[in-house]
Design a protein around this motif. Structure first.
Motif, PDB file in Angstrom:
ATOM      1  N   ASP A   1       0.824  -1.208   0.000  1.00  0.00           N
ATOM      2  CA  ASP A   1       0.000   0.000   0.000  1.00  0.00           C
ATOM      3  C   ASP A   1       0.861   1.263   0.000  1.00  0.00           C
ATOM      4  O   ASP A   1       0.602   2.206  -0.746  1.00  0.00           O
ATOM      5  CB  ASP A   1      -0.929   0.006   1.217  1.00  0.00           C
ATOM      6  CG  ASP A   1      -1.960  -1.106   1.163  1.00  0.00           C
ATOM      7  OD1 ASP A   1      -2.187  -1.645   0.062  1.00  0.00           O
ATOM      8  OD2 ASP A   1      -2.531  -1.437   2.216  1.00  0.00           O
ATOM      9  N   ALA A   2       1.897   1.275   0.837  1.00  0.00           N
ATOM     10  CA  ALA A   2       2.775   2.439   0.923  1.00  0.00           C
ATOM     11  C   ALA A   2       3.530   2.642  -0.395  1.00  0.00           C
ATOM     12  O   ALA A   2       3.710   3.773  -0.856  1.00  0.00           O
ATOM     13  CB  ALA A   2       3.757   2.277   2.083  1.00  0.00           C
ATOM     14  N   LEU A   3       3.962   1.543  -0.996  1.00  0.00           N
ATOM     15  CA  LEU A   3       4.693   1.634  -2.261  1.00  0.00           C
ATOM     16  C   LEU A   3       3.788   2.153  -3.375  1.00  0.00           C
ATOM     17  O   LEU A   3       4.195   2.998  -4.167  1.00  0.00           O
ATOM     18  CB  LEU A   3       5.265   0.263  -2.627  1.00  0.00           C
ATOM     19  CG  LEU A   3       6.202   0.206  -3.814  1.00  0.00           C
ATOM     20  CD1 LEU A   3       7.416   1.096  -3.568  1.00  0.00           C
ATOM     21  CD2 LEU A   3       6.663  -1.217  -4.056  1.00  0.00           C
ATOM     22  N   LEU A   4       2.562   1.678  -3.399  1.00  0.00           N
ATOM     23  CA  LEU A   4       1.605   2.143  -4.401  1.00  0.00           C
ATOM     24  C   LEU A   4       1.378   3.647  -4.272  1.00  0.00           C
ATOM     25  O   LEU A   4       1.363   4.373  -5.263  1.00  0.00           O
ATOM     26  CB  LEU A   4       0.281   1.394  -4.252  1.00  0.00           C
ATOM     27  CG  LEU A   4      -0.812   1.771  -5.240  1.00  0.00           C
ATOM     28  CD1 LEU A   4      -0.414   1.338  -6.643  1.00  0.00           C
ATOM     29  CD2 LEU A   4      -2.127   1.146  -4.845  1.00  0.00           C
ATOM     30  N   CYS A   5       1.236   4.122  -3.036  1.00  0.00           N
ATOM     31  CA  CYS A   5       1.029   5.555  -2.806  1.00  0.00           C
ATOM     32  C   CYS A   5       2.237   6.377  -3.254  1.00  0.00           C
ATOM     33  O   CYS A   5       2.084   7.487  -3.744  1.00  0.00           O
ATOM     34  CB  CYS A   5       0.757   5.814  -1.332  1.00  0.00           C
ATOM     35  SG  CYS A   5      -0.831   5.152  -0.782  1.00  0.00           S
ATOM     36  N   ASN A   6       3.439   5.835  -3.098  1.00  0.00           N
ATOM     37  CA  ASN A   6       4.650   6.570  -3.469  1.00  0.00           C
ATOM     38  C   ASN A   6       4.920   6.548  -4.961  1.00  0.00           C
ATOM     39  O   ASN A   6       5.481   7.482  -5.506  1.00  0.00           O
ATOM     40  CB  ASN A   6       5.853   6.027  -2.709  1.00  0.00           C
ATOM     41  CG  ASN A   6       5.979   6.636  -1.351  1.00  0.00           C
ATOM     42  OD1 ASN A   6       6.499   7.717  -1.214  1.00  0.00           O
ATOM     43  ND2 ASN A   6       5.453   5.947  -0.347  1.00  0.00           N
ATOM     44  N   VAL A   7       4.552   5.470  -5.634  1.00  0.00           N
ATOM     45  CA  VAL A   7       4.826   5.352  -7.067  1.00  0.00           C
ATOM     46  C   VAL A   7       3.759   6.078  -7.880  1.00  0.00           C
ATOM     47  O   VAL A   7       4.059   6.770  -8.848  1.00  0.00           O
ATOM     48  CB  VAL A   7       4.920   3.865  -7.484  1.00  0.00           C
ATOM     49  CG1 VAL A   7       4.989   3.730  -8.994  1.00  0.00           C
ATOM     50  CG2 VAL A   7       6.139   3.228  -6.846  1.00  0.00           C
ATOM     51  N   GLU A   8       2.521   5.950  -7.484  1.00  0.00           N
ATOM     52  CA  GLU A   8       1.410   6.520  -8.252  1.00  0.00           C
ATOM     53  C   GLU A   8       0.929   7.833  -7.646  1.00  0.00           C
ATOM     54  O   GLU A   8      -0.257   8.021  -7.386  1.00  0.00           O
ATOM     55  CB  GLU A   8       0.266   5.504  -8.326  1.00  0.00           C
ATOM     56  CG  GLU A   8       0.643   4.212  -9.013  1.00  0.00           C
ATOM     57  CD  GLU A   8       1.044   4.398 -10.470  1.00  0.00           C
ATOM     58  OE1 GLU A   8       0.649   5.412 -11.094  1.00  0.00           O
ATOM     59  OE2 GLU A   8       1.748   3.520 -10.989  1.00  0.00           O
ATOM     60  N   THR A   9       1.840   8.755  -7.428  1.00  0.00           N
ATOM     61  CA  THR A   9       1.484  10.023  -6.786  1.00  0.00           C
ATOM     62  C   THR A   9       0.531  10.862  -7.636  1.00  0.00           C
ATOM     63  O   THR A   9      -0.348  11.530  -7.107  1.00  0.00           O
ATOM     64  CB  THR A   9       2.743  10.850  -6.467  1.00  0.00           C
ATOM     65  OG1 THR A   9       3.517  10.982  -7.655  1.00  0.00           O
ATOM     66  CG2 THR A   9       3.564  10.205  -5.386  1.00  0.00           C
ATOM     67  N   GLU A  10       0.680  10.812  -8.950  1.00  0.00           N
ATOM     68  CA  GLU A  10      -0.196  11.605  -9.812  1.00  0.00           C
ATOM     69  C   GLU A  10      -1.644  11.149  -9.695  1.00  0.00           C
ATOM     70  O   GLU A  10      -2.560  11.965  -9.646  1.00  0.00           O
ATOM     71  CB  GLU A  10       0.266  11.517 -11.268  1.00  0.00           C
ATOM     72  CG  GLU A  10       1.558  12.251 -11.536  1.00  0.00           C
ATOM     73  CD  GLU A  10       1.997  12.124 -12.986  1.00  0.00           C
ATOM     74  OE1 GLU A  10       1.154  11.822 -13.849  1.00  0.00           O
ATOM     75  OE2 GLU A  10       3.188  12.328 -13.244  1.00  0.00           O
ATOM     76  N   ALA A  11      -1.853   9.847  -9.653  1.00  0.00           N
ATOM     77  CA  ALA A  11      -3.213   9.319  -9.519  1.00  0.00           C
ATOM     78  C   ALA A  11      -3.792   9.675  -8.154  1.00  0.00           C
ATOM     79  O   ALA A  11      -4.981  10.001  -8.038  1.00  0.00           O
ATOM     80  CB  ALA A  11      -3.209   7.807  -9.713  1.00  0.00           C
TER      81      ALA A  11
END
Length: 169
Positions: free
Chosen positions: A136-146
């Motif tokens: 979850d944390a990685l997803l939030c950091n990688v997909e910041t634009e979304a």
């Protein structure tokens, strides 16, 4: 570098300096790095990252390997039954052929960028976090634009509707 290596206590050896640095020191350092890597990430997380690397859009999906993606399905055996695995095999072919023809995939986040973000997240302080929280944390950091498109009010409403909350925000 071609001279004989002088070890501890000024003892000359039959090895030259180049051999000492290239073999003994380099191999020791690689072993230390591998040990640290294995200590930080579970075997499942490591396999997942290795297998997901085939989705990198670099060089028009040159690393694409359907068999490795199918192994990801086996890691999630509760989510994919045998018929799903058969369907996935055909869907991966369609995905690959669609992606190499679509120019939008040349601008997607690379696997290297995800690894860099993971390195920042998975520090000694966060070393004990579980795989779900890490994902979850990685997803939030990688997909910041979304994530920037998500409204704060919607997040607050969803949080309030969760039954396990002790209080209101």
């Amino acid at each position: 570098m071609e001279g004989l290596y002088i070890g501890a206590r000024n003892r000359k050896t039959t090895k030259n300096n180049m051999f000492h640095f290239e073999v003994e020191i380099f191999n020791t350092e690689v072993d230390m790095q591998l040990t640290e890597y294995q200590d930080r990430f579970s075997e499942t997380s490591t396999q997942l990252l290795e297998h997901m690397g085939v989705l990198s859009s670099c060089d028009s999906f040159a690393q694409f390997d359907k068999s490795k993606l199918l192994k990801v399905g086996h890691l999630y055996k509760y989510d994919f039954d045998d018929s799903d695995m058969i369907d996935l095999e055909g869907q991966f072919d369609i995905f690959y052929h669609s992606c190499i023809k679509d120019e939008r995939f040349t601008m997607t986040a690379s696997v290297e960028r995800c690894f860099s973000k993971m390195k920042l997240l998975k520090t000694n302080l966060h070393n004990k976090i579980g795989d779900d929280f890490l994902n979850d944390a990685l997803l939030c950091n990688v997909e910041t634009e979304a994530l920037m498109k998500v409204e704060n009010e919607k997040v607050t409403e969803r949080f309030q509707k969760m039954p396990t909350r002790r209080g209101q925000i």
